[in-house]
Write a protein that holds these residues in place. Structure first.
Motif, PDB file in Angstrom:
ATOM      1  N   THR A  37       0.813  -1.210   0.000  1.00 42.83           N
ATOM      2  CA  THR A  37       0.000   0.000   0.000  1.00 42.83           C
ATOM      3  C   THR A  37       0.851   1.267   0.000  1.00 42.83           C
ATOM      4  N   ARG A  38       2.100   1.149   0.433  1.00 48.69           N
ATOM      5  CA  ARG A  38       2.974   2.325   0.495  1.00 48.69           C
ATOM      6  C   ARG A  38       4.403   1.873   0.791  1.00 48.69           C
ATOM      7  N   TRP A  39       5.347   2.674   0.381  1.00 50.55           N
ATOM      8  CA  TRP A  39       6.752   2.470   0.731  1.00 50.55           C
ATOM      9  C   TRP A  39       7.194   3.615   1.644  1.00 50.55           C
ATOM     10  N   PHE A  40       7.921   3.280   2.699  1.00 47.65           N
ATOM     11  CA  PHE A  40       8.533   4.287   3.558  1.00 47.65           C
ATOM     12  C   PHE A  40      10.039   4.084   3.531  1.00 47.65           C
ATOM     13  N   GLY A  41      10.762   5.189   3.387  1.00 47.90           N
ATOM     14  CA  GLY A  41      12.211   5.083   3.290  1.00 47.90           C
ATOM     15  C   GLY A  41      12.917   6.202   4.026  1.00 47.90           C
ATOM     16  N   THR A  42      14.231   6.024   4.185  1.00 48.45           N
ATOM     17  CA  THR A  42      15.080   7.030   4.827  1.00 48.45           C
ATOM     18  C   THR A  42      16.367   7.187   4.027  1.00 48.45           C
ATOM     19  N   CYS A  43      16.949   8.355   4.131  1.00 45.50           N
ATOM     20  CA  CYS A  43      18.288   8.621   3.609  1.00 45.50           C
ATOM     21  C   CYS A  43      19.131   9.111   4.782  1.00 45.50           C
ATOM     22  N   THR A  44      20.211   8.409   5.072  1.00 45.65           N
ATOM     23  CA  THR A  44      21.076   8.757   6.196  1.00 45.65           C
ATOM     24  C   THR A  44      22.415   9.258   5.679  1.00 45.65           C
ATOM     25  N   ASP A  45      22.810  10.422   6.120  1.00 42.74           N
ATOM     26  CA  ASP A  45      24.089  10.998   5.701  1.00 42.74           C
ATOM     27  C   ASP A  45      25.234  10.186   6.314  1.00 42.74           C
ATOM     28  N   ILE A  46      26.012   9.507   5.458  1.00 47.89           N
ATOM     29  CA  ILE A  46      27.145   8.697   5.931  1.00 47.89           C
ATOM     30  C   ILE A  46      28.456   9.210   5.328  1.00 47.89           C
ATOM     31  N   HIS A  47      28.447  10.463   4.896  1.00 50.04           N
ATOM     32  CA  HIS A  47      29.612  10.981   4.176  1.00 50.04           C
ATOM     33  C   HIS A  47      30.880  10.934   5.026  1.00 50.04           C
ATOM     34  N   GLU A  48      30.780  11.387   6.271  1.00 47.52           N
ATOM     35  CA  GLU A  48      31.971  11.397   7.133  1.00 47.52           C
ATOM     36  C   GLU A  48      32.441   9.970   7.407  1.00 47.52           C
TER      37      GLU A  48
END
Length: 532
Positions: free
Chosen positions: A305-316
């Motif tokens: 019915t839906r997708w939930f996602g995250t983007c986590t800053d892992i640059h360092e």
């Protein structure tokens, strides 16, 4: 509603939900039930006028009413021959009818009944004499009022059986319509409450999402992005709504776009969790490494019915990991150089001491074997990484036995269960199998061109058993009279360092060795020890 329809409903056993006998309830309880029907202004709608008219016609009276009896008054939801919209409860015949023991209450002459004779509506206009009322009862059994007929002329004979039955049917019809109205109202209220809960839940979600350090997003089942939290817009610097739909892919580094889009299409097609590292454009124009993750939400039927996602800053963390890998590779390179320097020193010493040449050669070979093991498990760049999986026992053994490879025939036949290894076990394993291979090359199966070694690994619970079988070499008659340094080194590696056991059998067809080693000796538990 037709009489036949009402009779059919009654024949099915209170199909409208009413209860045969009224309950004794308090006035606040009655008021709460009455409120559930929301009957304010109902008389103006004329929703019950036809039933009141039919009641007057059926019973041949001048007046017919549908009354709703409240704590201090009775309101008329439908009226024929009576102009007042309500009267006081203390003048209400219906208040008595709705609490009676019989479905229909009949008063032939109100002047002769001490309960009603003093009432103003009997003593004065409209001079009620005859009354008959069928009680109205809610689905909970709460009395609400009555549908009644009234005449200014006494009627000693009361109602005929047909009229009495007809008045009961009309009462059922009234309650059927009122119950339909209540059901619609409850449905509307339920929908409104559900929408309110959804709105409240969405508001709570948005509030929670906006306080998270991660970028949070959601999509429709087809992957259309329709929501980003405040952190996304803060990170990207994009106007709100500008990255909806497929526009999100344009935020990735050009080199990562096709890879990220392909992974996302795979998740949409299969429902598999989405996880990928890519570079995302920052509001300052630079690209930073982020970890993208998403999971599907499914309904009871298993449909997404839906997708939930995250983007986590892992640059360092990514930069730190790359720096650590560079340092680790540099250290490993220097250690490899140390092996080469030691081998060079041994060769130099052998040239100056010819009597030391044989021992020096063996020692140099052992050091080179350790160097090969170290090189196999050390950190590598994508360009220098071995072809075999670096935590594979079979991969390590194949690398160690590579110098014995011949184009015309295999010298080592490796089979069985593979086992995970790490840098801790690589050194004793390298010494162990280098010594076995060296002895086989000097005295056993590898000393002739037709010989070979069969090496089989088996995992039995928490123990790994390794079989070393030499075939096609010189006939073995008896074991050696004394164990040499190589045999001692085998014992040191297998028993003392790996905690295992070694069993030898000298068979005519070749030496056979069985090595039992605890599984835990091959590698640390996942997630512990130095990273690679």
């Amino acid at each position: 509603m037709l009489i036949t329809e009402v009779e059919d409903r009654m024949a099915t056993g209170q199909a409208d939900g009413t209860i045969a006998c009224p309950l004794a309830v308090s006035e606040p309880e009655r008021a709460e039930v009455i409120q559930a029907y929301d009957l304010a202004g109902y008389r103006e709608d004329g929703g019950l006028d036809d039933l009141a008219s039919f009641a007057a016609e059926l019973c041949q009276t001048e007046v017919a009413l549908v009354s709703l009896v409240e704590e201090a008054r009775q309101r008329f939801l439908a009226a024929v021959g009576f102009d007042q919209p309500e009267t006081a409860r203390d003048t209400s015949f219906c208040a008595h009818a709705m609490l009676g023991d019989e479905p229909v209450m009949v008063i032939p002459d109100a002047q002769l009944d001490p309960r009603f004779a003093p009432m103003s509506l009997v003593a004065g206009p409209p001079h009620i004499r005859f009354y008959a009322g069928a009680r109205l009862i809610s689905r909970e059994g709460v009395p609400l009022g009555a549908i009644c007929v009234i005449s200014g002329t006494p009627r000693p004979e009361g109602l005929t059986d047909f009229q009495r039955r007809g008045l009961e049917v009309l009462a059922t019809a009234v309650m059927g319509r009122l119950q339909d109205r209540r059901a619609r109202l409850e449905h509307v209220q339920a929908v409104e409450a559900s929408e309110a809960r959804v709105a409240d839940s969405e508001q709570r979600f948005r509030t929670l999402a906006d306080t998270m350090p991660q970028m949070v997003w959601s999509t429709l089942p087809d992957g259309f992005h329709d929501y980003y939290n405040a952190r996304w817009y803060d990170f990207t610097g994009m106007p709100e709504g500008s990255t909806d739909g497929e526009a999100w892919n344009g935020m990735f580094h050009p080199d990562d776009q096709e890879r990220a889009w392909a992974r996302w299409r795979h998740s949409l097609a299969t429902g598999d969790p989405y996880q990928i590292e890519y570079r995302l454009r920052h509001r300052d124009g630079t690209y930073r490494w982020v970890l993208g993750r998403a999971l599907p939400i499914r309904d009871a039927a298993g449909q997404i019915t839906r997708w939930f996602g995250t983007c986590t800053d892992i640059h360092e963390q990514k930069l730190a990991l790359e720096e650590r890998e560079i340092v680790s590779q540099e250290l490993s390179h220097r250690i490899k150089n140390i092996f080469a320097v030691i081998s060079g020193l041994i060769a130099f010493a052998a040239r100056n001491n010819p009597a030391f040449a044989g021992i020096a050669s063996d020692l140099r070979d052992r050091i080179m074997a350790l160097g090969r093991a170290h090189d196999f498990v050390r950190p590598h760049s994508p360009q220098s990484r071995p072809k075999a999986q670096q935590d594979s026992l079979h991969g390590l053994l194949s690398d160690l036995f590579d110098p014995y490879r011949q184009d015309n025939a295999p010298r080592f036949l490796l089979s069985g269960d593979d086992v995970r290894v790490d840098d801790r076990s690589a050194t004793p394993l390298a010494l162990l199998f280098h010594e076995l291979a060296t002895n086989a090359a000097k005295y056993g199966a590898l000393s002739v061109m037709t010989g070979a070694v069969e090496l089989q690994t088996e995992q039995h619970g928490e123990t790994v058993r390794i079989y070393w079988r030499e075939r096609g070499g010189p006939t073995v008659a008896t074991p050696p009279e004394r164990a040499g340094f190589g045999s001692q080194l085998v014992e040191l590696s297998a028993v003392r360092q790996l905690g295992g056991q070694v069993t030898r059998e000298w068979r005519p067809e070749g030496l056979e060795i069985t090595i039992d080693v605890p599984l835990a000796s091959f590698s640390r538990p996942v997630g512990t020890g130095p990273g690679r």
